[in-house]
Design a protein around this motif. Structure first.
Motif, mmCIF file in Angstrom:
data_model
loop_
_atom_site.group_PDB
_atom_site.id
_atom_site.type_symbol
_atom_site.label_atom_id
_atom_site.label_comp_id
_atom_site.label_asym_id
_atom_site.label_seq_id
_atom_site.Cartn_x
_atom_site.Cartn_y
_atom_site.Cartn_z
ATOM 1 N N VAL A 51 0.873 -1.180 0.000
ATOM 2 C CA VAL A 51 0.000 0.000 0.000
ATOM 3 C C VAL A 51 0.907 1.226 0.000
ATOM 4 C CG1 VAL A 51 -1.659 1.374 1.300
ATOM 5 C CG2 VAL A 51 -1.930 -1.086 1.174
ATOM 6 N N ILE A 52 0.725 2.077 -0.990
ATOM 7 C CA ILE A 52 1.459 3.338 -1.058
ATOM 8 C C ILE A 52 0.446 4.461 -0.868
ATOM 9 C CG2 ILE A 52 2.924 4.846 -2.441
ATOM 10 C CD1 ILE A 52 3.900 2.395 -3.946
ATOM 11 N N THR A 53 0.605 5.224 0.191
ATOM 12 C CA THR A 53 -0.277 6.366 0.424
ATOM 13 C C THR A 53 0.529 7.654 0.241
ATOM 14 O OG1 THR A 53 0.185 6.249 2.801
ATOM 15 C CG2 THR A 53 -1.783 5.125 2.012
ATOM 16 N N THR A 54 -0.070 8.617 -0.418
ATOM 17 C CA THR A 54 0.592 9.900 -0.642
ATOM 18 C C THR A 54 -0.342 11.020 -0.208
ATOM 19 O OG1 THR A 54 -0.223 10.154 -2.925
ATOM 20 C CG2 THR A 54 1.850 8.957 -2.620
ATOM 21 N N ARG A 55 0.240 12.069 0.320
ATOM 22 C CA ARG A 55 -0.528 13.254 0.741
ATOM 23 C C ARG A 55 0.386 14.463 0.652
ATOM 24 N NH1 ARG A 55 2.594 15.831 4.603
ATOM 25 N NH2 ARG A 55 2.891 14.649 6.524
ATOM 26 N N LYS A 56 -0.251 15.638 0.733
ATOM 27 C CA LYS A 56 0.505 16.886 0.749
ATOM 28 C C LYS A 56 0.433 17.540 2.125
ATOM 29 C CE LYS A 56 1.038 21.252 -1.780
ATOM 30 N NZ LYS A 56 0.511 22.080 -2.902
ATOM 31 N N ARG A 57 -0.751 17.489 2.724
ATOM 32 C CA ARG A 57 -0.950 18.051 4.058
ATOM 33 C C ARG A 57 -1.170 16.933 5.075
ATOM 34 N NH1 ARG A 57 -5.531 22.344 2.522
ATOM 35 N NH2 ARG A 57 -6.060 20.619 1.134
ATOM 36 N N ARG A 58 -0.831 17.215 6.295
ATOM 37 C CA ARG A 58 -0.872 16.212 7.354
ATOM 38 C C ARG A 58 -2.299 15.763 7.628
ATOM 39 N NH1 ARG A 58 -0.743 16.174 13.244
ATOM 40 N NH2 ARG A 58 -1.328 18.374 13.148
ATOM 41 N N LEU A 59 -2.461 14.461 7.830
ATOM 42 C CA LEU A 59 -3.756 13.873 8.165
ATOM 43 C C LEU A 59 -3.661 13.225 9.544
ATOM 44 C CD1 LEU A 59 -4.948 12.274 4.819
ATOM 45 C CD2 LEU A 59 -6.309 13.791 6.236
ATOM 46 N N LEU A 60 -4.556 13.621 10.433
ATOM 47 C CA LEU A 60 -4.545 13.070 11.789
ATOM 48 C C LEU A 60 -4.923 11.598 11.803
ATOM 49 C CD1 LEU A 60 -6.216 16.025 13.736
ATOM 50 C CD2 LEU A 60 -3.776 15.538 13.437
ATOM 51 N N SER A 61 -5.709 11.163 10.817
ATOM 52 C CA SER A 61 -6.117 9.756 10.759
ATOM 53 C C SER A 61 -4.908 8.839 10.580
ATOM 54 C CB SER A 61 -7.110 9.552 9.614
ATOM 55 O OG SER A 61 -8.255 10.357 9.795
ATOM 56 N N ILE A 62 -3.947 9.266 9.774
ATOM 57 C CA ILE A 62 -2.729 8.465 9.577
ATOM 58 C C ILE A 62 -1.936 8.391 10.872
ATOM 59 C CG2 ILE A 62 -0.563 8.308 8.295
ATOM 60 C CD1 ILE A 62 -3.027 7.703 6.624
ATOM 61 N N GLN A 63 -1.890 9.502 11.605
ATOM 62 C CA GLN A 63 -1.173 9.499 12.886
ATOM 63 C C GLN A 63 -1.832 8.538 13.876
ATOM 64 O OE1 GLN A 63 1.686 11.191 12.956
ATOM 65 N NE2 GLN A 63 1.184 11.787 10.849
ATOM 66 N N ASP A 64 -3.158 8.438 13.823
ATOM 67 C CA ASP A 64 -3.863 7.505 14.707
ATOM 68 C C ASP A 64 -3.480 6.057 14.403
ATOM 69 O OD1 ASP A 64 -5.102 9.637 15.879
ATOM 70 O OD2 ASP A 64 -6.991 9.402 14.783
ATOM 71 N N ILE A 65 -3.395 5.736 13.119
ATOM 72 C CA ILE A 65 -3.041 4.364 12.734
ATOM 73 C C ILE A 65 -1.603 4.046 13.141
ATOM 74 C CG2 ILE A 65 -2.744 2.796 10.771
ATOM 75 C CD1 ILE A 65 -4.999 4.290 9.370
ATOM 76 N N LEU A 66 -0.721 5.009 12.989
ATOM 77 C CA LEU A 66 0.667 4.799 13.413
ATOM 78 C C LEU A 66 0.739 4.548 14.923
ATOM 79 C CD1 LEU A 66 2.578 7.523 11.345
ATOM 80 C CD2 LEU A 66 2.634 5.047 11.023
ATOM 81 N N ALA A 67 -0.040 5.284 15.684
ATOM 82 C CA ALA A 67 -0.052 5.082 17.135
ATOM 83 C C ALA A 67 -0.573 3.686 17.479
ATOM 84 C CB ALA A 67 -0.921 6.156 17.799
#
Length: 323
Positions: A111-127
């Motif tokens: 899975v390759i995810t790309t973004r330009k601005r920070r997404l809090l949802s991704i930070q939740d998954i990392l946690a």
């Protein structure tokens, strides 16, 4: 590491993940080592060049993945699928309706995810991964991203409803000046949110209704719940748009009614004084033959006549229910 590579994780299939620390290990990764999740900032040239050197995407597909403007959708590619999603912008000093875009390339092992601005949802998954409570497969990872993006919209939509409640209360307070600019801004926010959420719902529905090698049947139930949640948000946005229209129409009707009342009063006053103005103008002409010029009581009698005439007109208007 590559400039623009935010993280590269190999899922351990137990809710945790192992980080890849250098570019050499990333380039030498093999599917036998585990499912790979790469998260990148597509605004960084070095990250785009690395993606171009890989075999996952063709040049045309890569251009779509890093385009400035994207519409939520699910698109098949040569080696998998691309999923384009939007999430509300909860970054500080940002407007929620300026939705943040995240683009996913999904295959059976990557899975390759790309973004330009920070997404809090991704930070939740990392946690969650750091706590060994995260997704354990490609399917779970995709479903988790969609679920967290969708659930974070609840606070924004609740805020819209609360603001509409305040506007509806202001309608019942005529003494308070109504914030028309605030209502117009709220309508624009609601329409902007609906603009992206509707095609996003269609993309998720397509995922639920079709078979994909990377999407497990057990996870489709979770994805279906996310889709239903998104449908409910769309219904609430439709309701908010209608409520805003009703509020705007009510305010317009109130202003129109106030204007009509004032115009009516002015018309009644003009009708009362029209004959008085005619008589005073007629007797005020500077020509001979005006009656009463030699009588000392003529002015008093004329004033009394005008008062009686005004009272008679008022009684007539009252009987006609014009007053």
């Amino acid at each position: 590491m590559i400039n623009g590579l935010l993280h590269a994780l190999v899922l351990d299939e137990k809710g945790g993940a192992r980080a890849i620390e250098n570019t050499r290990d990333l380039n030498n990764w093999q599917p036998s080592q585990g499912k790979l999740w790469i998260h990148m900032d597509y605004s960084q040239t070095e990250a785009v060049q690395w993606l171009k050197a890989q075999s996952h995407l063709t040049d045309f597909e890569l251009d779509s993945l890093i385009a400035d403007e994207t519409r939520p959708r699910l698109t098949p590619t040569t080696n998998g699928h691309m999923l384009f999603l939007r999430g509300v912008n909860l970054n500080p000093a940002q407007s929620p309706e300026d939705m943040v875009s995240i683009r996913l390339f999904i295959s059976e092992s990557v899975v390759i995810t790309t973004r330009k601005r920070r997404l809090l949802s991704i930070q939740d998954i990392l946690a969650e991964l750091n706590a060994n409570k995260g997704p354990s497969s490609i399917s779970e990872l995709v479903c988790s991203i969609t679920q967290k993006l969708t659930s974070r919209m609840q606070t924004v939509i609740d805020s819209l409803d609360e603001t509409l409640d305040e506007f509806e209360e202001e309608i019942d307070e005529p003494s308070k000046k109504f914030d028309n600019q605030g209502l117009s801004q709220l309508r624009r926010q609601t329409i902007a949110l609906k603009r992206y959420l509707k095609p996003q719902k269609e993309a998720l529905t397509l995922m639920v209704n079709n078979q994909y090698l990377w999407l497990l049947d057990d996870d489709k139930a979770k994805l279906n719940e996310t889709t239903n949640l998104l449908i409910r948000y769309l219904e609430e946005l439709d309701s908010a748009i209608e409520r805003a229209q009703i509020i705007q129409q009510t305010i317009t009707n109130q202003v129109s009614e106030q204007l009509n009342q004032r115009m009516y009063v002015m018309s009644v006053v003009a009708a009362l004084f029209l004959p008085l103005g005619f008589l005073t103008g007629l007797l005020g002409v500077n020509v001979g033959g005006i009656p009463g010029t030699e009588n000392p009581y003529a002015f008093s009698a004329f004033v009394i006549f005008l008062i009686v005439l005004t009272g008679g007109i008022g009684v007539y208007f009252k009987n006609k229910k014009w007053l």
